[in-house]
Motif scaffolding. Sequence first.
Motif, PDB file in Angstrom:
ATOM      1  N   PRO A   1       0.830  -1.212   0.092  1.00  0.00           N
ATOM      2  CA  PRO A   1       0.030  -0.102  -0.001  1.00  0.00           C
ATOM      3  C   PRO A   1       0.692   1.269   0.101  1.00  0.00           C
ATOM      4  O   PRO A   1       1.698   1.469   0.739  1.00  0.00           O
ATOM      5  N   ARG A   2       0.315   2.276  -0.967  1.00  0.00           N
ATOM      6  CA  ARG A   2       1.159   3.464  -0.978  1.00  0.00           C
ATOM      7  C   ARG A   2       0.215   4.318  -0.179  1.00  0.00           C
ATOM      8  O   ARG A   2      -0.856   4.666  -0.260  1.00  0.00           O
ATOM      9  N   ILE A   3       0.809   4.927   0.853  1.00  0.00           N
ATOM     10  CA  ILE A   3       0.274   5.754   1.906  1.00  0.00           C
ATOM     11  C   ILE A   3       0.586   7.098   1.714  1.00  0.00           C
ATOM     12  O   ILE A   3       1.948   7.532   1.834  1.00  0.00           O
TER      13      ILE A   3
ATOM     14  N   LYS B   1      -3.785  -1.722  13.278  1.00  0.00           N
ATOM     15  CA  LYS B   1      -4.954  -1.592  12.896  1.00  0.00           C
ATOM     16  C   LYS B   1      -5.382  -0.371  12.070  1.00  0.00           C
ATOM     17  O   LYS B   1      -6.223  -0.367  11.289  1.00  0.00           O
ATOM     18  N   PHE B   2      -4.662   0.811  12.498  1.00  0.00           N
ATOM     19  CA  PHE B   2      -4.726   1.880  11.821  1.00  0.00           C
ATOM     20  C   PHE B   2      -4.298   1.753  10.118  1.00  0.00           C
ATOM     21  O   PHE B   2      -5.183   1.936   9.260  1.00  0.00           O
ATOM     22  N   ARG B   3      -3.183   1.095   9.937  1.00  0.00           N
ATOM     23  CA  ARG B   3      -2.677   0.523   8.781  1.00  0.00           C
ATOM     24  C   ARG B   3      -3.759  -0.262   8.031  1.00  0.00           C
ATOM     25  O   ARG B   3      -4.053  -0.220   7.033  1.00  0.00           O
TER      26      ARG B   3
ATOM     27  N   ALA C   1       1.889  18.075  11.349  1.00  0.00           N
ATOM     28  CA  ALA C   1       3.181  18.797  11.269  1.00  0.00           C
ATOM     29  C   ALA C   1       3.528  19.328  12.681  1.00  0.00           C
ATOM     30  O   ALA C   1       4.713  19.520  12.884  1.00  0.00           O
ATOM     31  N   LEU C   2       2.799  19.165  13.438  1.00  0.00           N
ATOM     32  CA  LEU C   2       3.210  19.544  14.910  1.00  0.00           C
ATOM     33  C   LEU C   2       3.759  18.299  15.832  1.00  0.00           C
ATOM     34  O   LEU C   2       4.229  18.607  16.860  1.00  0.00           O
ATOM     35  N   LEU C   3       3.433  17.000  15.155  1.00  0.00           N
ATOM     36  CA  LEU C   3       3.979  16.008  16.196  1.00  0.00           C
ATOM     37  C   LEU C   3       5.783  16.096  16.094  1.00  0.00           C
ATOM     38  O   LEU C   3       6.357  16.632  15.441  1.00  0.00           O
ATOM     39  N   PRO C   4       6.114  15.355  17.237  1.00  0.00           N
ATOM     40  CA  PRO C   4       7.810  15.246  17.249  1.00  0.00           C
ATOM     41  C   PRO C   4       8.167  14.406  16.363  1.00  0.00           C
ATOM     42  O   PRO C   4       7.750  13.511  15.780  1.00  0.00           O
ATOM     43  N   GLU C   5       9.646  14.304  16.138  1.00  0.00           N
ATOM     44  CA  GLU C   5      10.362  13.706  15.279  1.00  0.00           C
ATOM     45  C   GLU C   5       9.896  12.092  15.545  1.00  0.00           C
ATOM     46  O   GLU C   5       9.895  11.309  14.703  1.00  0.00           O
ATOM     47  N   ALA C   6       9.879  11.557  17.005  1.00  0.00           N
ATOM     48  CA  ALA C   6       9.793  10.101  16.950  1.00  0.00           C
ATOM     49  C   ALA C   6       8.560   9.732  16.487  1.00  0.00           C
ATOM     50  O   ALA C   6       8.254   8.396  16.093  1.00  0.00           O
ATOM     51  N   ARG C   7       7.312  10.445  16.520  1.00  0.00           N
ATOM     52  CA  ARG C   7       5.971  10.170  15.982  1.00  0.00           C
ATOM     53  C   ARG C   7       6.125  10.273  14.349  1.00  0.00           C
ATOM     54  O   ARG C   7       5.582   9.125  13.676  1.00  0.00           O
ATOM     55  N   LEU C   8       6.781  11.004  13.859  1.00  0.00           N
ATOM     56  CA  LEU C   8       6.808  11.031  12.382  1.00  0.00           C
ATOM     57  C   LEU C   8       7.707  10.210  11.978  1.00  0.00           C
ATOM     58  O   LEU C   8       7.388   9.361  11.004  1.00  0.00           O
ATOM     59  N   SER C   9       8.743   9.425  12.592  1.00  0.00           N
ATOM     60  CA  SER C   9       9.436   8.402  12.210  1.00  0.00           C
ATOM     61  C   SER C   9       8.651   7.281  12.319  1.00  0.00           C
ATOM     62  O   SER C   9       8.713   6.227  11.519  1.00  0.00           O
ATOM     63  N   GLN C  10       7.835   6.807  13.164  1.00  0.00           N
ATOM     64  CA  GLN C  10       6.707   5.937  13.436  1.00  0.00           C
ATOM     65  C   GLN C  10       6.000   5.996  12.042  1.00  0.00           C
ATOM     66  O   GLN C  10       5.678   4.867  11.656  1.00  0.00           O
ATOM     67  N   MET C  11       5.352   7.206  11.726  1.00  0.00           N
ATOM     68  CA  MET C  11       4.383   7.053  10.501  1.00  0.00           C
ATOM     69  C   MET C  11       5.155   6.411   9.272  1.00  0.00           C
ATOM     70  O   MET C  11       4.715   5.781   8.436  1.00  0.00           O
ATOM     71  N   ALA C  12       6.528   7.126   9.189  1.00  0.00           N
ATOM     72  CA  ALA C  12       7.313   6.797   7.932  1.00  0.00           C
ATOM     73  C   ALA C  12       7.487   5.306   8.076  1.00  0.00           C
ATOM     74  O   ALA C  12       7.792   4.751   6.829  1.00  0.00           O
TER      75      ALA C  12
ATOM     76  N   LEU D   1       5.642   2.868   8.568  1.00  0.00           N
ATOM     77  CA  LEU D   1       4.441   2.118   8.380  1.00  0.00           C
ATOM     78  C   LEU D   1       4.692   1.029   7.117  1.00  0.00           C
ATOM     79  O   LEU D   1       4.010   0.170   6.908  1.00  0.00           O
ATOM     80  N   GLY D   2       5.534   1.534   6.170  1.00  0.00           N
ATOM     81  CA  GLY D   2       5.705   0.725   5.118  1.00  0.00           C
ATOM     82  C   GLY D   2       6.713   1.724   3.965  1.00  0.00           C
ATOM     83  O   GLY D   2       7.053   2.811   4.193  1.00  0.00           O
ATOM     84  N   PRO D   3       7.225   0.961   3.095  1.00  0.00           N
ATOM     85  CA  PRO D   3       8.274   1.266   2.339  1.00  0.00           C
ATOM     86  C   PRO D   3       7.678   2.504   1.402  1.00  0.00           C
ATOM     87  O   PRO D   3       8.316   3.329   0.549  1.00  0.00           O
ATOM     88  N   ALA D   4       6.371   2.350   1.083  1.00  0.00           N
ATOM     89  CA  ALA D   4       5.759   3.415   0.147  1.00  0.00           C
ATOM     90  C   ALA D   4       4.926   4.482   0.747  1.00  0.00           C
ATOM     91  O   ALA D   4       4.169   5.120   0.126  1.00  0.00           O
TER      92      ALA D   4
END
Length: 292
Positions: free
Chosen positions: A4-6, A103-105, A126-137, A139-142
């Motif tokens: 999935p491309r997210i 479950k979100f994914r 955009a207001l999230l800290p780096e750790a949370r943004l890294s977690q989002m990134a 979620l998958g290679p795409a």
Amino acid sequence: MSEPRILFGLGATKAGTSWLHNYLSQHPDCAMPHIKELHFFDTIEDQSQDWRLGMLARHEASLIEHQAKLIESGRPRKADRIARQLAQLQRYTEVVRSGDERKFRAFLEEIRGDRALVGDITPAYALLPEARLSQMAALGPAVRFIYLLRDPVDRLWSNVRMIAHRKSRGDNPEPIAKRIFDRVIAGEDAENFRRSDYRAILSRLTAAVPGPQVLIEFFEELFSEETMRRVCDFLGIGYAEPAYEKVVHKGRAELALDDDRRRAARAFLAPQYDYVTARMGGVPASWQRGDL
């Protein structure tokens, strides 16, 4: 089924995110959730599930009421569309209640179906800290991120106008807008300023997400074939001609920003202009003129 491309759309607020969501919702290669701003990651970051669940419950009640009126008025096809929206909303409510990113994914993947892309455009990310943004990134290679920039003074005044209209509840919003604006440019409203702090936002995003996964565009250049072809290429979808003339959630132009406030805001936000100019290698001409 392919990986999935997210897409995560991070804002900025009042910088074209609603228009982009509307475009992708109608794109044949995309599937977007009924709720434009899912707010999953900021909800778990702030541990505000109860508040978010309350918002979702009110949204559900509103949809149920609307569905009943459609059925009563003899419009079953539109009522069926609301039923699908309700089903998706109820599934998402369970995802929020779980706070589980897996479950979100899975929820996004279910929405995607056989489309190339599924997205969550929530400017507050955009207001999230780096750790949370890294977690989002991760979620998958795409996974892809888009951040839209808008002239800092223009964006701030547009956002303040929106807040003032909500607070005024039908009364004259101008005094409220000016009061909020004055507090921000006096450095007395840190919460509203955070959305104007491009330096901090882009620094966190750059540190958290690999460069190839991020696209930064200007609101002032968004409504053009050149930019939208670049956006589509970045997302791995075919180019579809947008309705460039359709503006979503256009601000109230009658609330004009006076020259003194414009100059004061320009001085207060000067570090943001300087940072973006250096970071992007230039800015649109309207930023240089200070147009609103």
